[in-house]
Write a protein that holds these residues in place. Structure first.
Motif, PDB file in Angstrom:
ATOM      1  N   TYR A  11      79.969  48.927  63.946  1.00  0.00           N
ATOM      2  CA  TYR A  11      79.965  47.472  64.126  1.00  0.00           C
ATOM      3  C   TYR A  11      81.239  46.851  63.579  1.00  0.00           C
ATOM      4  O   TYR A  11      81.805  45.936  64.186  1.00  0.00           O
ATOM      5  CB  TYR A  11      78.751  46.844  63.460  1.00  0.00           C
ATOM      6  N   ASN A  12      81.695  47.319  62.418  1.00  0.00           N
ATOM      7  CA  ASN A  12      82.942  46.804  61.846  1.00  0.00           C
ATOM      8  C   ASN A  12      84.124  47.077  62.776  1.00  0.00           C
ATOM      9  O   ASN A  12      84.978  46.202  62.975  1.00  0.00           O
ATOM     10  CB  ASN A  12      83.206  47.417  60.475  1.00  0.00           C
ATOM     11  N   LEU A  13      84.180  48.279  63.342  1.00  0.00           N
ATOM     12  CA  LEU A  13      85.258  48.596  64.282  1.00  0.00           C
ATOM     13  C   LEU A  13      85.184  47.701  65.516  1.00  0.00           C
ATOM     14  O   LEU A  13      86.211  47.245  66.023  1.00  0.00           O
ATOM     15  CB  LEU A  13      85.180  50.062  64.695  1.00  0.00           C
ATOM     16  N   GLY A  14      83.979  47.434  65.986  1.00  0.00           N
ATOM     17  CA  GLY A  14      83.809  46.553  67.137  1.00  0.00           C
ATOM     18  C   GLY A  14      84.297  45.145  66.847  1.00  0.00           C
ATOM     19  O   GLY A  14      84.944  44.512  67.686  1.00  0.00           O
ATOM     20  N   ILE A  15      83.988  44.643  65.658  1.00  0.00           N
ATOM     21  CA  ILE A  15      84.428  43.300  65.268  1.00  0.00           C
ATOM     22  C   ILE A  15      85.951  43.253  65.160  1.00  0.00           C
ATOM     23  O   ILE A  15      86.593  42.320  65.666  1.00  0.00           O
ATOM     24  CB  ILE A  15      83.759  42.878  63.945  1.00  0.00           C
ATOM     25  N   ILE A  16      86.528  44.265  64.532  1.00  0.00           N
ATOM     26  CA  ILE A  16      87.984  44.307  64.368  1.00  0.00           C
ATOM     27  C   ILE A  16      88.681  44.399  65.725  1.00  0.00           C
ATOM     28  O   ILE A  16      89.658  43.678  65.983  1.00  0.00           O
ATOM     29  CB  ILE A  16      88.394  45.483  63.453  1.00  0.00           C
ATOM     30  N   LEU A  17      88.181  45.255  66.612  1.00  0.00           N
ATOM     31  CA  LEU A  17      88.793  45.379  67.933  1.00  0.00           C
ATOM     32  C   LEU A  17      88.620  44.102  68.747  1.00  0.00           C
ATOM     33  O   LEU A  17      89.508  43.744  69.538  1.00  0.00           O
ATOM     34  CB  LEU A  17      88.205  46.576  68.681  1.00  0.00           C
ATOM     35  N   THR A  40      81.776  39.506  72.766  1.00  0.00           N
ATOM     36  CA  THR A  40      81.588  40.849  72.223  1.00  0.00           C
ATOM     37  C   THR A  40      81.622  40.827  70.693  1.00  0.00           C
ATOM     38  O   THR A  40      80.796  41.461  70.033  1.00  0.00           O
ATOM     39  CB  THR A  40      82.681  41.797  72.752  1.00  0.00           C
ATOM     40  N   GLY A  41      82.567  40.097  70.125  1.00  0.00           N
ATOM     41  CA  GLY A  41      82.639  39.975  68.667  1.00  0.00           C
ATOM     42  C   GLY A  41      81.410  39.302  68.090  1.00  0.00           C
ATOM     43  O   GLY A  41      80.877  39.738  67.063  1.00  0.00           O
ATOM     44  N   ALA A  42      80.933  38.252  68.750  1.00  0.00           N
ATOM     45  CA  ALA A  42      79.719  37.569  68.284  1.00  0.00           C
ATOM     46  C   ALA A  42      78.514  38.493  68.358  1.00  0.00           C
ATOM     47  O   ALA A  42      77.646  38.476  67.463  1.00  0.00           O
ATOM     48  CB  ALA A  42      79.485  36.312  69.108  1.00  0.00           C
ATOM     49  N   PHE A  43      78.440  39.311  69.392  1.00  0.00           N
ATOM     50  CA  PHE A  43      77.332  40.256  69.526  1.00  0.00           C
ATOM     51  C   PHE A  43      77.349  41.283  68.394  1.00  0.00           C
ATOM     52  O   PHE A  43      76.305  41.589  67.803  1.00  0.00           O
ATOM     53  CB  PHE A  43      77.404  40.955  70.887  1.00  0.00           C
ATOM     54  N   PHE A  44      78.536  41.807  68.064  1.00  0.00           N
ATOM     55  CA  PHE A  44      78.633  42.762  66.961  1.00  0.00           C
ATOM     56  C   PHE A  44      78.284  42.108  65.627  1.00  0.00           C
ATOM     57  O   PHE A  44      77.650  42.737  64.770  1.00  0.00           O
ATOM     58  CB  PHE A  44      80.028  43.385  66.895  1.00  0.00           C
ATOM     59  N   ILE A  45      78.664  40.858  65.434  1.00  0.00           N
ATOM     60  CA  ILE A  45      78.305  40.150  64.201  1.00  0.00           C
ATOM     61  C   ILE A  45      76.794  39.964  64.127  1.00  0.00           C
ATOM     62  O   ILE A  45      76.185  40.163  63.072  1.00  0.00           O
ATOM     63  CB  ILE A  45      79.056  38.806  64.115  1.00  0.00           C
ATOM     64  N   LEU A  51      71.201  44.406  61.061  1.00  0.00           N
ATOM     65  CA  LEU A  51      71.205  45.650  60.304  1.00  0.00           C
ATOM     66  C   LEU A  51      71.112  45.367  58.806  1.00  0.00           C
ATOM     67  O   LEU A  51      70.376  46.058  58.087  1.00  0.00           O
ATOM     68  CB  LEU A  51      72.459  46.461  60.618  1.00  0.00           C
ATOM     69  N   ALA A  52      71.823  44.366  58.332  1.00  0.00           N
ATOM     70  CA  ALA A  52      71.771  44.013  56.907  1.00  0.00           C
ATOM     71  C   ALA A  52      70.369  43.566  56.515  1.00  0.00           C
ATOM     72  O   ALA A  52      69.863  43.935  55.443  1.00  0.00           O
ATOM     73  CB  ALA A  52      72.788  42.921  56.605  1.00  0.00           C
ATOM     74  N   LYS A  53      69.711  42.791  57.373  1.00  0.00           N
ATOM     75  CA  LYS A  53      68.338  42.369  57.095  1.00  0.00           C
ATOM     76  C   LYS A  53      67.396  43.564  57.049  1.00  0.00           C
ATOM     77  O   LYS A  53      66.507  43.639  56.197  1.00  0.00           O
ATOM     78  CB  LYS A  53      67.864  41.373  58.152  1.00  0.00           C
ATOM     79  N   GLU A  54      67.593  44.494  57.965  1.00  0.00           N
ATOM     80  CA  GLU A  54      66.748  45.691  58.014  1.00  0.00           C
ATOM     81  C   GLU A  54      66.936  46.547  56.766  1.00  0.00           C
ATOM     82  O   GLU A  54      65.954  47.034  56.181  1.00  0.00           O
ATOM     83  CB  GLU A  54      67.094  46.492  59.259  1.00  0.00           C
ATOM     84  N   VAL A  55      68.172  46.725  56.335  1.00  0.00           N
ATOM     85  CA  VAL A  55      68.454  47.520  55.140  1.00  0.00           C
ATOM     86  C   VAL A  55      67.882  46.830  53.909  1.00  0.00           C
ATOM     87  O   VAL A  55      67.282  47.472  53.038  1.00  0.00           O
ATOM     88  CB  VAL A  55      69.966  47.762  54.993  1.00  0.00           C
ATOM     89  N   ARG A  56      68.037  45.513  53.840  1.00  0.00           N
ATOM     90  CA  ARG A  56      67.503  44.758  52.708  1.00  0.00           C
ATOM     91  C   ARG A  56      65.986  44.896  52.637  1.00  0.00           C
ATOM     92  O   ARG A  56      65.419  45.096  51.558  1.00  0.00           O
ATOM     93  CB  ARG A  56      67.900  43.298  52.818  1.00  0.00           C
TER      94      ARG A  56
END
Length: 63
Positions: A11-17, A40-45, A51-56
């Motif tokens: 996801y980080n790579l997708g946001i950066i690209l 595309t960037g908004a979708f990755f964000i 994912l952060a909510k799921e991990v939390r």
């Protein structure tokens, strides 16, 4: 947990690209491509936040 870390890296790579693509599109006057990179960037964000909510939640349930 390793799988979630790998997904987070993706996801980080997708946001950066996406950001690099937006800058490229703006500099080269490709204004029709710019919204594609923006969406595309908004979708990755969005996926990264989910994912952060799921991990939390999974860490909260472990205790």
């Amino acid at each position: 947990m390793i799988k979630k870390i790998a997904i987070n890296v993706f996801y980080n790579l997708g946001i950066i690209l996406s950001i690099i693509g937006m800058v490229w599109a703006y500099n080269n006057a490709k204004y029709l491509v710019l919204p594609l990179f923006l969406v595309t960037g908004a979708f990755f964000i969005y996926l990264k936040i989910q994912l952060a909510k799921e991990v939390r939640a999974s860490l909260k349930n472990r205790k």
